[in-house]
Design a protein around this motif. Sequence first.
Motif, PDB file in Angstrom:
ATOM      1  N   GLY A  55       9.787 -14.302   4.671  1.00 38.28           N
ATOM      2  CA  GLY A  55      10.075 -12.999   4.097  1.00 38.28           C
ATOM      3  C   GLY A  55      11.199 -12.267   4.791  1.00 38.28           C
ATOM      4  N   GLU A  69       0.364 -15.032  -1.101  1.00 35.66           N
ATOM      5  CA  GLU A  69       1.108 -13.792  -1.342  1.00 35.66           C
ATOM      6  C   GLU A  69       2.603 -14.082  -1.436  1.00 35.66           C
ATOM      7  OE1 GLU A  69      -0.044 -10.568  -1.431  1.00 35.66           O
ATOM      8  OE2 GLU A  69      -2.153 -10.904  -0.945  1.00 35.66           O
ATOM      9  N   ASN A  70       3.320 -13.190  -2.117  1.00 35.73           N
ATOM     10  CA  ASN A  70       4.773 -13.258  -2.149  1.00 35.73           C
ATOM     11  C   ASN A  70       5.312 -12.558  -0.904  1.00 35.73           C
ATOM     12  OD1 ASN A  70       7.511 -13.132  -2.683  1.00 35.73           O
ATOM     13  ND2 ASN A  70       7.248 -12.584  -4.830  1.00 35.73           N
ATOM     14  N   TRP A  72       8.342 -11.682  -0.143  1.00 33.72           N
ATOM     15  CA  TRP A  72       9.478 -10.783  -0.372  1.00 33.72           C
ATOM     16  C   TRP A  72       9.226  -9.923  -1.603  1.00 33.72           C
ATOM     17  CZ3 TRP A  72      13.873  -9.842   2.430  1.00 33.72           C
ATOM     18  CH2 TRP A  72      14.836  -9.026   1.817  1.00 33.72           C
ATOM     19  N   ARG A  74       9.377  -7.473   1.937  1.00 37.88           N
ATOM     20  CA  ARG A  74       8.548  -7.567   3.135  1.00 37.88           C
ATOM     21  C   ARG A  74       7.108  -7.150   2.831  1.00 37.88           C
ATOM     22  NH1 ARG A  74       8.565 -10.764   7.304  1.00 37.88           N
ATOM     23  NH2 ARG A  74       8.444  -9.808   9.358  1.00 37.88           N
ATOM     24  N   ASN A  75       6.177  -8.087   2.996  1.00 39.55           N
ATOM     25  CA  ASN A  75       4.794  -7.888   2.597  1.00 39.55           C
ATOM     26  C   ASN A  75       3.947  -7.549   3.826  1.00 39.55           C
ATOM     27  OD1 ASN A  75       2.139  -8.137   1.674  1.00 39.55           O
ATOM     28  ND2 ASN A  75       2.644  -9.795   0.268  1.00 39.55           N
ATOM     29  N   SER A  76       3.522  -6.298   3.926  1.00 45.66           N
ATOM     30  CA  SER A  76       2.780  -5.843   5.110  1.00 45.66           C
ATOM     31  C   SER A  76       1.414  -6.514   5.226  1.00 45.66           C
ATOM     32  CB  SER A  76       2.612  -4.323   5.081  1.00 45.66           C
ATOM     33  OG  SER A  76       1.921  -3.915   3.915  1.00 45.66           O
ATOM     34  N   LYS A  77       0.864  -7.010   4.104  1.00 48.70           N
ATOM     35  CA  LYS A  77      -0.427  -7.708   4.161  1.00 48.70           C
ATOM     36  C   LYS A  77      -0.332  -8.992   4.981  1.00 48.70           C
ATOM     37  CE  LYS A  77      -2.054  -6.349  -0.455  1.00 48.70           C
ATOM     38  NZ  LYS A  77      -2.444  -6.908  -1.778  1.00 48.70           N
TER      39      LYS A  77
END
Length: 303
Positions: A55, A69-70, A72, A74-77
């Motif tokens: 990401g 999860e994707n 990008w 930026r995925n905080s999960k």
Amino acid sequence: MTEERAAVAVSDIRKSYGDLHAVDGVSFTVAEGEFFGILGPNGAGKTTTLEIIEGLRKPDSGDVRLLGENPWPRNSKLLPRIGVQLQASSFFEKLTAKEQLQTFGSLYGVSAATAASYLELVGLTDKANEQENKLSGGQRQRLSIACALVHDPDIVFLDEPTAALDPQARRNLWDVLREIQKRGKTIVYTTHYLDEAEILCDRVAIMDNGRILAMDPPAVLVRGLDAPTHVTLQKGALSLEDAEALPGVEETHENEVSLSISTRRPAEVLSTLAERGALDGLQVRTATLEDVFLNLTGREYRA
């Protein structure tokens, strides 16, 4: 393995910079708990591929799923579930090895005692109170990996973690990587050391010019090559004429110090050599991932 169950699922990702196709249609999946290597020479597209998965970089096209999860934008999960060790590591100035880990750990709510315990995993307990800038290159690499692991992520990304290390430091780091996998972590790493990947990885993808040329367990790739085995004898152990007459010999070569034999029937050749008492100083070299690379690209491997 379905994409839903994969730790990493990459489908036809592409990234170009002007006329340079850094990543040109790359697809693969990585299972949970797998040690997956992305191999290739400098400039093959390894780091760009890794940065897209993490990401850190947006692909021009294609799809990435990281732990479902994707990544990008930026995925905080995902941040608490992944650990990343980049090619160039940066540390906080004037902090000791223990303080570095505790500082990184505090960003994820990890206690100081738990953070410091990762020094033992990477073999730096005796360097706990040394400032980072006084550590050797190999020790800094191990500290960098500890920082990537301090929050107990599910998947760890390592970008050429053994680059520029001496042979002793490289082998010490191999032990660390094996221990990480024993803890049930998924490891995705890049390297241009094919011999290293052959020892460590469950599966490898060989890249060059932004594309994957082959992907499988190292042993499967080597077996599929059907390359000859090379048997080397001390010069004088057997004459060139006698070597050429051995059953199963395909090619021979003699220089000032040794006699080399190529064969696809090594058991037969070795048995005959044993009968003739010509085993002193004998060396046997089977095909390696480097031979696979040479066969795929038609040129010598370059680091």
